[in-house]
Design a protein around this motif. Sequence first.
Motif, PDB file in Angstrom:
ATOM      1  N   LEU A  57      14.001  44.138   2.986  1.00  0.00           N
ATOM      2  CA  LEU A  57      12.611  44.353   3.600  1.00  0.00           C
ATOM      3  C   LEU A  57      12.122  45.611   2.748  1.00  0.00           C
ATOM      4  O   LEU A  57      10.663  45.381   2.493  1.00  0.00           O
ATOM      5  CB  LEU A  57      12.818  44.840   5.154  1.00  0.00           C
ATOM      6  CG  LEU A  57      13.297  43.548   5.739  1.00  0.00           C
ATOM      7  CD1 LEU A  57      13.681  44.156   7.287  1.00  0.00           C
ATOM      8  CD2 LEU A  57      11.802  42.725   6.137  1.00  0.00           C
ATOM      9  N   GLN A  58      12.940  46.548   2.505  1.00  0.00           N
ATOM     10  CA  GLN A  58      12.204  47.659   1.489  1.00  0.00           C
ATOM     11  C   GLN A  58      11.744  47.181   0.108  1.00  0.00           C
ATOM     12  O   GLN A  58      10.623  47.824  -0.152  1.00  0.00           O
ATOM     13  CB  GLN A  58      13.454  48.797   1.259  1.00  0.00           C
ATOM     14  CG  GLN A  58      13.721  49.575   2.583  1.00  0.00           C
ATOM     15  CD  GLN A  58      14.990  50.513   2.235  1.00  0.00           C
ATOM     16  OE1 GLN A  58      15.799  50.151   1.535  1.00  0.00           O
ATOM     17  NE2 GLN A  58      14.930  51.483   2.913  1.00  0.00           N
ATOM     18  N   ALA A  59      12.245  46.315  -0.277  1.00  0.00           N
ATOM     19  CA  ALA A  59      11.711  45.621  -1.569  1.00  0.00           C
ATOM     20  C   ALA A  59      10.646  44.977  -1.337  1.00  0.00           C
ATOM     21  O   ALA A  59       9.712  44.950  -2.324  1.00  0.00           O
ATOM     22  CB  ALA A  59      12.852  44.754  -2.180  1.00  0.00           C
ATOM     23  N   GLU A  60      10.090  44.605  -0.137  1.00  0.00           N
ATOM     24  CA  GLU A  60       8.967  44.029   0.133  1.00  0.00           C
ATOM     25  C   GLU A  60       7.970  45.043   0.636  1.00  0.00           C
ATOM     26  O   GLU A  60       6.897  44.617   1.144  1.00  0.00           O
ATOM     27  CB  GLU A  60       9.154  42.979   1.126  1.00  0.00           C
ATOM     28  CG  GLU A  60      10.060  41.753   0.904  1.00  0.00           C
ATOM     29  CD  GLU A  60       9.491  40.940  -0.088  1.00  0.00           C
ATOM     30  OE1 GLU A  60       8.305  40.674  -0.068  1.00  0.00           O
ATOM     31  OE2 GLU A  60       9.959  40.029  -1.119  1.00  0.00           O
ATOM     32  N   GLY A  61       8.348  46.418   0.724  1.00  0.00           N
ATOM     33  CA  GLY A  61       7.483  47.301   1.157  1.00  0.00           C
ATOM     34  C   GLY A  61       7.708  47.438   2.735  1.00  0.00           C
ATOM     35  O   GLY A  61       6.686  48.374   3.150  1.00  0.00           O
ATOM     36  N   ILE A  62       8.532  47.154   3.399  1.00  0.00           N
ATOM     37  CA  ILE A  62       8.410  46.904   4.803  1.00  0.00           C
ATOM     38  C   ILE A  62       9.729  48.170   5.105  1.00  0.00           C
ATOM     39  O   ILE A  62      10.997  47.742   4.731  1.00  0.00           O
ATOM     40  CB  ILE A  62       8.816  45.654   5.326  1.00  0.00           C
ATOM     41  CG1 ILE A  62       7.744  44.617   5.188  1.00  0.00           C
ATOM     42  CG2 ILE A  62       8.893  45.777   6.923  1.00  0.00           C
ATOM     43  CD1 ILE A  62       7.902  43.321   5.533  1.00  0.00           C
ATOM     44  N   TYR A  75      13.037  38.558  11.082  1.00  0.00           N
ATOM     45  CA  TYR A  75      12.684  37.391  11.699  1.00  0.00           C
ATOM     46  C   TYR A  75      11.282  36.916  11.409  1.00  0.00           C
ATOM     47  O   TYR A  75      10.872  36.057  11.034  1.00  0.00           O
ATOM     48  CB  TYR A  75      13.050  37.510  13.176  1.00  0.00           C
ATOM     49  CG  TYR A  75      12.336  36.310  13.878  1.00  0.00           C
ATOM     50  CD1 TYR A  75      13.168  34.948  13.929  1.00  0.00           C
ATOM     51  CD2 TYR A  75      11.280  36.164  14.641  1.00  0.00           C
ATOM     52  CE1 TYR A  75      12.622  33.903  14.541  1.00  0.00           C
ATOM     53  CE2 TYR A  75      10.898  35.371  15.526  1.00  0.00           C
ATOM     54  CZ  TYR A  75      11.500  34.117  15.339  1.00  0.00           C
ATOM     55  OH  TYR A  75      10.737  32.992  16.024  1.00  0.00           O
ATOM     56  N   GLN A  76      10.519  38.434  11.351  1.00  0.00           N
ATOM     57  CA  GLN A  76       9.082  38.246  11.223  1.00  0.00           C
ATOM     58  C   GLN A  76       8.566  37.522   9.728  1.00  0.00           C
ATOM     59  O   GLN A  76       7.888  36.740   9.489  1.00  0.00           O
ATOM     60  CB  GLN A  76       8.046  39.466  11.523  1.00  0.00           C
ATOM     61  CG  GLN A  76       8.062  39.805  12.832  1.00  0.00           C
ATOM     62  CD  GLN A  76       7.270  38.808  13.678  1.00  0.00           C
ATOM     63  OE1 GLN A  76       6.361  38.561  13.291  1.00  0.00           O
ATOM     64  NE2 GLN A  76       7.795  38.550  14.821  1.00  0.00           N
ATOM     65  N   ALA A  77       9.639  37.987   8.978  1.00  0.00           N
ATOM     66  CA  ALA A  77       9.402  37.701   7.342  1.00  0.00           C
ATOM     67  C   ALA A  77       9.741  36.246   7.194  1.00  0.00           C
ATOM     68  O   ALA A  77       9.687  35.692   5.935  1.00  0.00           O
ATOM     69  CB  ALA A  77      10.360  38.578   6.501  1.00  0.00           C
ATOM     70  N   GLY A  78      10.452  35.806   8.135  1.00  0.00           N
ATOM     71  CA  GLY A  78      11.021  34.178   8.129  1.00  0.00           C
ATOM     72  C   GLY A  78      12.393  34.105   7.705  1.00  0.00           C
ATOM     73  O   GLY A  78      12.715  32.937   7.130  1.00  0.00           O
ATOM     74  N   TRP A  79      13.131  34.992   7.580  1.00  0.00           N
ATOM     75  CA  TRP A  79      14.532  35.243   6.904  1.00  0.00           C
ATOM     76  C   TRP A  79      15.504  34.794   7.955  1.00  0.00           C
ATOM     77  O   TRP A  79      16.586  34.487   7.230  1.00  0.00           O
ATOM     78  CB  TRP A  79      14.894  36.464   6.180  1.00  0.00           C
ATOM     79  CG  TRP A  79      13.891  36.948   4.926  1.00  0.00           C
ATOM     80  CD1 TRP A  79      12.843  35.868   4.383  1.00  0.00           C
ATOM     81  CD2 TRP A  79      13.601  38.214   4.484  1.00  0.00           C
ATOM     82  NE1 TRP A  79      12.243  36.850   3.608  1.00  0.00           N
ATOM     83  CE2 TRP A  79      12.519  38.176   3.601  1.00  0.00           C
ATOM     84  CE3 TRP A  79      14.268  39.465   4.857  1.00  0.00           C
ATOM     85  CZ2 TRP A  79      12.414  39.275   2.716  1.00  0.00           C
ATOM     86  CZ3 TRP A  79      13.613  40.453   4.117  1.00  0.00           C
ATOM     87  CH2 TRP A  79      12.868  40.181   3.099  1.00  0.00           C
ATOM     88  N   LEU A  80      15.175  34.955   9.021  1.00  0.00           N
ATOM     89  CA  LEU A  80      16.193  34.544  10.239  1.00  0.00           C
ATOM     90  C   LEU A  80      15.395  33.591  10.840  1.00  0.00           C
ATOM     91  O   LEU A  80      14.225  33.648  11.331  1.00  0.00           O
ATOM     92  CB  LEU A  80      16.460  35.922  11.103  1.00  0.00           C
ATOM     93  CG  LEU A  80      17.162  36.963  10.550  1.00  0.00           C
ATOM     94  CD1 LEU A  80      17.509  38.147  11.454  1.00  0.00           C
ATOM     95  CD2 LEU A  80      18.557  36.695   9.652  1.00  0.00           C
TER      96      LEU A  80
END
Length: 136
Positions: A57-62, A75-80
Amino acid sequence: MDEMRKLRQSISNLDKALIRLEEALMEDTNNSLIVDGTIRRFEFTIELYWKTLKRMLQAEGIESKTPRETLKEAYQAGWLQNDHLWLQMLKDRNETSHTYDEETALRILKNIKSYFPEMKETFIMLKGKVEDDDRL
């Protein structure tokens, strides 16, 4: 670049932890040492999952701070795929870390067996995402 190396190392560590958890799940769970060891491997694997997800998530800026927040963001990112299942895994991990009795251990062991396919499927997706990310 150092963060990307750490992310790859996190994926590698998670892979090893899943292999060890799977080995434990194949053992005779009538032995209390096997039950205890399997639960400990589960706790360790869940820790690696949320920390790996946090790094991704940090790599995505989150930014996320807690395990629960990290799972919700993933989950929001669609990874789970199943946020309720992952939150239950986290609850079980917390429960085994703070209290222990045989009945709880056997209930959670049964849960771990049902969680494992989701854990493995998620890992395959995360590993593919890391390998396919051209920033990495």
